[in-house]
Motif scaffolding. Sequence first.
Motif: not given
Length: 183
Positions: A105-106, A111-114, A155-159
């Motif tokens: 996911r990171s 990269s998704f915008e590019t 990190p899991l907390s951010i996901r």
Amino acid sequence: SVLDTTTKIREYIIDAEKFGVKVLPPDINESNESFAVKDGNIRFGLLAIKNVGQSFVENTIKERKRREFSSFDDFVDRMSDYDMNKRMVESLIKSGAMDRLGKRRSQIMASFETIIDGATSKKGNNIAGQLDFFSMAQGLDTGLNFEYPDIPEIPLSIRLAQEKEATGLYFSGHPLDSYKDNI
């Protein structure tokens, strides 16, 4: 009937889990427009993800019926002909709907915008017939065979926070899981 009401969705999911029915996270290759039964569990519907529109979901399912999306690059390349926007794709990524496409996911978030910009440029150039020798020499990056950065997973907390933001629910765990023994 309550796809746009996060609190109601959460109530129904808690009820389902009380009866042993697991709610599976959204998946770009498996989820339908709304919630659906999958092997005795419930697969989260794409329309219940914030910022994701009806026509885009319909087109995604139609495109997926031709063949499943093999990668995030493949998804962007095939869906760039439809009403795809970065905000919608970001919500799909944060919800976990792209997690089974072969990249962390990171990596996709970074990269998704590019990748989308590359696909949009390719589409614009092809329509206008403007793919020139210089663009080809630069290797106009369409997203296909894109070199993702080699970065660690979020990190899991951010996901978890991203999943909650996009769907109103946690799928990768729960913020209090690390405190289970103390609770």
